[in-house]
Enzyme design. Structure first.
Site, PDB file in Angstrom:
ATOM      1  N   GLY A  12     -17.513 146.132  15.310  1.00 42.30           N
ATOM      2  CA  GLY A  12     -16.914 144.867  14.894  1.00 42.30           C
ATOM      3  C   GLY A  12     -16.143 144.270  16.049  1.00 42.30           C
ATOM      4  N   GLY A  14     -14.209 141.219  15.984  1.00 47.20           N
ATOM      5  CA  GLY A  14     -13.207 140.202  15.670  1.00 47.20           C
ATOM      6  C   GLY A  14     -11.901 140.579  16.360  1.00 47.20           C
ATOM      7  N   ALA A  16      -9.302 142.487  15.563  1.00 51.86           N
ATOM      8  CA  ALA A  16      -8.882 143.895  15.600  1.00 51.86           C
ATOM      9  C   ALA A  16      -9.765 144.702  16.547  1.00 51.86           C
ATOM     10  CB  ALA A  16      -8.926 144.493  14.194  1.00 51.86           C
ATOM     11  N   PHE A 116       5.171 128.418   6.523  1.00 51.86           N
ATOM     12  CA  PHE A 116       4.007 128.954   5.815  1.00 51.86           C
ATOM     13  C   PHE A 116       4.491 129.590   4.522  1.00 51.86           C
ATOM     14  CE2 PHE A 116      -0.496 129.731   6.661  1.00 51.86           C
ATOM     15  CZ  PHE A 116      -0.731 128.841   7.709  1.00 51.86           C
ATOM     16  N   GLN A 242      -7.377 138.336  -2.474  1.00 54.14           N
ATOM     17  CA  GLN A 242      -6.609 137.094  -2.407  1.00 54.14           C
ATOM     18  C   GLN A 242      -7.510 135.877  -2.610  1.00 54.14           C
ATOM     19  OE1 GLN A 242      -4.534 135.492   1.395  1.00 54.14           O
ATOM     20  NE2 GLN A 242      -2.963 136.092  -0.081  1.00 54.14           N
ATOM     21  N   HIS A 244      -7.344 132.109  -2.037  1.00 53.99           N
ATOM     22  CA  HIS A 244      -6.551 131.082  -1.362  1.00 53.99           C
ATOM     23  C   HIS A 244      -6.525 129.856  -2.265  1.00 53.99           C
ATOM     24  CE1 HIS A 244      -5.081 128.253   1.596  1.00 53.99           C
ATOM     25  NE2 HIS A 244      -4.912 129.224   2.465  1.00 53.99           N
ATOM     26  N   LEU A 254     -12.061 126.610   3.575  1.00 52.26           N
ATOM     27  CA  LEU A 254     -10.603 126.727   3.600  1.00 52.26           C
ATOM     28  C   LEU A 254      -9.912 125.454   4.079  1.00 52.26           C
ATOM     29  CD1 LEU A 254      -8.167 128.699   3.412  1.00 52.26           C
ATOM     30  CD2 LEU A 254      -8.559 129.197   5.818  1.00 52.26           C
ATOM     31  N   THR A 256      -6.222 124.942   5.269  1.00 47.63           N
ATOM     32  CA  THR A 256      -5.099 125.826   5.602  1.00 47.63           C
ATOM     33  C   THR A 256      -3.809 125.491   4.850  1.00 47.63           C
ATOM     34  OG1 THR A 256      -3.614 126.552   7.363  1.00 47.63           O
ATOM     35  CG2 THR A 256      -4.586 124.384   7.628  1.00 47.63           C
ATOM     36  N   GLU A 257      -3.062 126.563   4.565  1.00 45.95           N
ATOM     37  CA  GLU A 257      -1.731 126.444   3.970  1.00 45.95           C
ATOM     38  C   GLU A 257      -0.795 125.632   4.866  1.00 45.95           C
ATOM     39  OE1 GLU A 257      -0.696 130.223   2.115  1.00 45.95           O
ATOM     40  OE2 GLU A 257       1.197 130.119   3.175  1.00 45.95           O
ATOM     41  N   ARG A 288       0.477 132.864  -2.023  1.00 46.27           N
ATOM     42  CA  ARG A 288      -0.823 132.364  -2.456  1.00 46.27           C
ATOM     43  C   ARG A 288      -1.214 132.801  -3.865  1.00 46.27           C
ATOM     44  NH1 ARG A 288      -3.841 133.395   3.366  1.00 46.27           N
ATOM     45  NH2 ARG A 288      -2.831 131.634   4.402  1.00 46.27           N
ATOM     46  N   HIS A 358     -10.729 134.726  -0.522  1.00 46.61           N
ATOM     47  CA  HIS A 358     -10.353 134.511   0.872  1.00 46.61           C
ATOM     48  C   HIS A 358     -10.139 135.792   1.662  1.00 46.61           C
ATOM     49  CE1 HIS A 358      -8.676 132.432   4.263  1.00 46.61           C
ATOM     50  NE2 HIS A 358      -7.500 133.002   4.141  1.00 46.61           N
ATOM     51  N   GLU A 392      -9.083 143.572   8.631  1.00 47.59           N
ATOM     52  CA  GLU A 392      -9.223 143.335   7.192  1.00 47.59           C
ATOM     53  C   GLU A 392      -9.905 144.487   6.473  1.00 47.59           C
ATOM     54  OE1 GLU A 392     -10.766 139.496   6.154  1.00 47.59           O
ATOM     55  OE2 GLU A 392     -10.740 139.925   4.007  1.00 47.59           O
ATOM     56  N   ARG A 403      -1.315 139.284   0.329  1.00 52.33           N
ATOM     57  CA  ARG A 403      -0.956 139.053   1.727  1.00 52.33           C
ATOM     58  C   ARG A 403      -0.289 137.692   1.896  1.00 52.33           C
ATOM     59  NH1 ARG A 403      -3.180 136.209   5.709  1.00 52.33           N
ATOM     60  NH2 ARG A 403      -5.254 135.886   4.808  1.00 52.33           N
ATOM     61  N   SER A 408      -2.467 138.063   8.407  1.00 45.51           N
ATOM     62  CA  SER A 408      -3.747 138.695   8.741  1.00 45.51           C
ATOM     63  C   SER A 408      -3.917 138.730  10.248  1.00 45.51           C
ATOM     64  CB  SER A 408      -4.907 137.938   8.099  1.00 45.51           C
ATOM     65  OG  SER A 408      -4.914 136.598   8.532  1.00 45.51           O
ATOM     66  N   LEU A 409      -3.577 137.630  10.918  1.00 45.77           N
ATOM     67  CA  LEU A 409      -3.716 137.619  12.380  1.00 45.77           C
ATOM     68  C   LEU A 409      -2.726 138.597  13.007  1.00 45.77           C
ATOM     69  CD1 LEU A 409      -4.325 133.796  13.024  1.00 45.77           C
ATOM     70  CD2 LEU A 409      -5.989 135.653  13.061  1.00 45.77           C
TER      71      LEU A 409
END
Lengths: 591, 244
Positions: A12, A14, A16, A116, A242, A244, A254, A256-257, A288, A358, A392, A403, A408-409
């Protein structure tokens, strides 16, 4: 079958996976294997921000960030993990900036921060500006920055390789097994590759694609956790998904919040700012789970925009208070999404929104260094030697039952790095594990069966199965849940898994056989959907994103513990793990 | 509504050369061209090959040629793709793989040469000083210099659209130059000096002749040609300084 020998293998690419690769690659021979080109990873879709108590705009403390994370997660968060998340977030943001990340800035040149959901000052008193951001493409910039660093440091990549098995040694007596490596399918050629590794990190992301309406990419099929579940590793807190609150109506993309963080508000069909009734202090910036529940409740009470109480009903996100100039400067992506997919200008018209699947809070249980927990039959806890998970797909657990936005980031960067560091230490010791000659036999047999279309008698297509799975998950394992509905979901999913075994594949070619890939992914999704529904059925309380209409209260006496779920063939077995509540006593959650 | 998809297909294992395939699919005018392709894959022919992931224009997987123009399938709506179809016939959308990249299967192209050029421009920060304890300072004005280029998702649409690459396949190409510009104009980076090679070479930035096809194709609305010209100007300045 081609064989590769590395010290550390990361599955993976991404946030992480890439951060772990950078850390581990400094000291050990590291390779990254990814089903997508790394720049296509779903981290790139994260929009609003990365939370860190820099205090650049107003007073903030890492302790407040940790507390908000724990409370946001409805006290199912492991508190020491949340503390590490909040404390390490600060340096992580500086490190990303030093690596070139183009954060949005304050007039004096420091990193700007915005509000946020659920992030507060002084333990819940008022919203705080904690989210560092790069316009509304923060995830895109994190992904690009980390990939750039990987190029700089010459990390080895195997792009477009789909992992099809994670090999563990046979557990000896009561001992935990050891990870031996993985088997992967090279998409371009259809060839199988064996990767022998001293250590493997899974960073395969989420599995929002078990739902019909989701913000997740097509590639988010939970490959890592599904493979481990079949190898006897329990998955943790899988009932916590979750939704969203603000996905674009029907298509789930999405919004965004940060739109609400910058001043946007939600309105129901009567034009009322309904969040005032649900969360008097934080209102539209409540966590959320609460906002999604409020939206569905408004719709059910006939106060959606259509007013027909149907699942197709929606509410409106009014972004006009943000102002045209700020929208263009701070939320350009949202302006573009609204223009492209809705044909509207969010500076002038409200955005039709409804909750969208989400993020999965649960996943592969790990310790604070990403080591994967082993616990046979609910016995004593140990670790699978040489096996790590982050991002994730992992459950540390810093998100608990819900969350917070931006975390998450933070999770990717903080725990991706910690896992990479620990891994590099681990692989420095000892030789590579011996690789049994028949190690890949099982997966080869499985693939051969999938490719052999002669013996099939399928009544349903893979498309039918996927659509039925996604429909039942949306209907019965959504924002609101009920025992009888969850029973129906588990039964349906079991039947779909049975039907899966009889699917046939038309395309027999080797190069980029997408039908085969999608079939493998569907198998992973079905297993994870079943575990999600089963875990939701067994937890008879309401906590965070898991809301049971038949058990509406949080019940700490009976349920203040993590769920563990083992997949034994077609059966699910459940156990538990304690929650670290060493810092804050769980109390009722209000905003 | 029904639309006809005309798709350029090629299977290396069974096709001598590329061929056309047609499918009539049911979609909404507000659907994406990607939805039409998914519909083919799900209900007509599962062997159709294309890349797609996020489905909303940020991952850059599904760049292809739609009705002759390079674009993302997930960011092109059916109603726009059929706007030029004659009224009396079933609306037709033509889909082909990107240009200037070898076709591997159907709409899937080999992007390795594309990413090699990306790597050639040193697409990472080459800091001009050691990092402070906290963040490096960068004013909003300095940040604005790179904001446009940081939008790039490396989908390849600009490269596919570039007419120069048809004449000179060795041209560095617009995407790599955008990525170079993203750092050349970053106040925290040493800028040009780390990247004169490969930018300031015969096949570097100079072959660009301002056709603007890249700018028109960019699904992120990056002013690609402008960034190429700014980079040229910066190289010119550096040359002048070297002569003084």
């Amino acid at each position: 079958m081609q064989e590769h020998i590395v010290d550390a293998l990361i599955v993976g690419a991404g946030g992480a996976g890439l951060y772990a690769a950078l850390e581990c690659g400094r000291l050990a021979r590291t390779a990254v294997l990814s089903k997508l080109h790394p720049l296509r990873s779903h981290t790139g879709a994260a929009q609003g921000g990365i939370g860190a108590a820099l205090g650049n705009v107003e007073e903030d403390e890492t302790l407040w960030h940790a507390f908000d994370t724990v409370k946001g997660g409805d006290y199912l968060v492991d508190q020491r993990a949340a503390q590490i998340l909040a404390e390490d977030a600060v340096q992580a943001v500086y490190d990303l900036e030093h690596q070139g990340l183009p954060f949005s800035r304050l007039p004096d040149g420091r990193i700007d921060q915005r509000r946020f959901g659920g992030h507060t000052r002084d333990l819940g008193r008022a919203p705080v500006r904690r989210a560092c951001y790069a316009a509304d493409r923060t995830g895109h910039m994190i992904l690009q920055t980390l990939y750039q660093q990987c190029i700089k440091h010459d990390v080895a990549f195997y792009d477009e390789f789909q992992v099809v098995d994670v090999l563990l040694s046979e557990p000896q007596g009561g001992d935990a097994p050891r990870c031996l490596g993985v088997v992967a399918l090279e998409l371009a050629t259809g060839d199988l590759h064996a990767f022998r590794a001293k250590a493997v990190l899974l960073a395969t992301g989420g599995w929002g694609r078990i739902y019909r309406i989701t913000s997740n990419a097509y590639a988010n099929t939970g490959d890592g956790p599904a493979l481990l579940a079949r190898r006897g590793v329990p998955l943790q807190d899988m009932e916590f998904v979750q939704f969203h609150p603000t996905g674009i109506r029907e298509i789930g993309i999405l919004i965004t919040e940060a739109v609400r963080g910058e001043g946007g508000v939600l309105h129901n069909g009567e034009g009322e700012r309904f969040m005032e009734r649900y969360a008097p202090t934080l209102m539209d910036l409540a966590p959320r789970d609460m906002v999604s529940r409020a939206i569905v409740n408004e719709i059910r009470q006939g106060r959606g925009i259509l007013g027909d109480r149907s699942p197709a009903d929606f509410v409106q996100l009014d972004a006009t208070p943000v102002g045209a100039e700020a929208l263009k400067r701070k939320l350009p992506e949202i302006v573009s999404l609204c223009r492209t997919y809705l044909g509207i200008d969010p500076a002038a018209e409200p955005i039709p929104v409804q909750p969208t699947a989400h993020y999965v809070m649960g996943g592969i249980p790990t310790d604070l260094d990403g080591r994967v927990v082993w616990m046979p039959n609910n016995g004593s806890e140990s670790y699978v030697s040489g096996l790590y998970a982050a991002g994730e797909c992992a459950c540390v657990s810093v998100h608990g039952a819900n969350r917070l936005g931006t975390n998450s980031l933070v999770d990717l960067v903080v725990f991706g790095r910690r896992a990479g560091q620990h891994m590099s230490g681990y692989v420095a010791e000892g030789p590579a594990p011996s690789w049994p000659t028949d190690a890949a036999q099982e997966v080869m047999g499985r693939l051969a069966t999938l490719r052999d279309r002669s013996q099939r008698s399928a009544h349903l297509s893979a498309t039918d199965l996927r659509e039925r799975m996604q429909a039942i998950m949306n209907e019965a394992v959504g924002v609101y849940r009920r025992g009888d509905e969850l029973d129906r979901a588990v039964e349906t999913l079991q039947a779909l898994r049975q039907a899966y075994g009889a699917l046939e594949i038309e395309d027999t070619s080797k190069s980029f056989n997408g039908e085969l890939l999608r079939l493998l992914e569907l198998g992973n999704l079905l297993d994870l959907a079943l575990i999600t529904a089963g875990s939701a059925r067994q937890r008879r309380e309401s906590r965070g994103a898991h809301y049971r209409e038949d058990y509406v209260e949080r019940d700490d006496d009976a349920w203040l513990h993590h769920t563990l779920c083992w997949l034994h063939g077609d059966d699910l077995r459940f156990g538990s793990r304690s929650v670290d509540t060493s810092i804050w006593e769980p109390v009722a959650r209000a905003y | 509504m029904l639309v006809r998809l005309r798709i350029r297909r090629y299977d290396p294992e069974s096709d001598e050369e590329a061929r056309w395939a047609e499918h009539v699919v049911e979609v909404e005018p507000s659907s994406r061209v990607l939805d039409a392709l998914l519909e083919v894959q799900r209900r007509h022919d599962p062997s159709l090959g294309f890349r797609a992931s996020c489905g909303h224009g940020v991952c850059g997987s599904d760049a292809m040629i739609i009705n002759g123009r390079s674009a993302l399938a997930c960011k092109t709506l059916i109603r726009d793709a059929i706007a030029d179809s004659p009224d009396d016939d079933l609306a037709t959308i033509t889909v082909e793989p990107m240009r200037h990249m070898p076709v591997l299967r159907d709409l899937i192209v080999d992007q390795q040469p594309f990413f090699q050029r990306y790597r050639a421009v040193k697409p990472f920060l080459v800091p001009k000083d050691t990092a402070p304890d906290r963040e490096r300072l960068q004013t909003p004005k300095e940040h604005a210099e790179i904001a446009d280029a940081t939008n790039c998702i490396l989908c390849g649409a600009c490269v596919s659209a570039c007419p120069i690459l048809g004449e000179n396949p060795r041209f560095l190409g617009p995407a790599a130059i955008v990525q170079a510009a993203r750092f050349v104009f970053d106040s925290r980076d040493v800028g040009l000096q780390a990247r004169r090679e490969p930018l300031d070479e015969d096949n570097g930035v100079w072959p660009c002749a301002n056709h603007m096809a890249c700018t028109r194709a960019c699904p992120r609305e990056i002013k690609v040609t402008r960034l190429i010209n700014l980079t040229k100007r910066e190289l010119g300045r550096a040359r002048d300084q070297a002569e003084v």
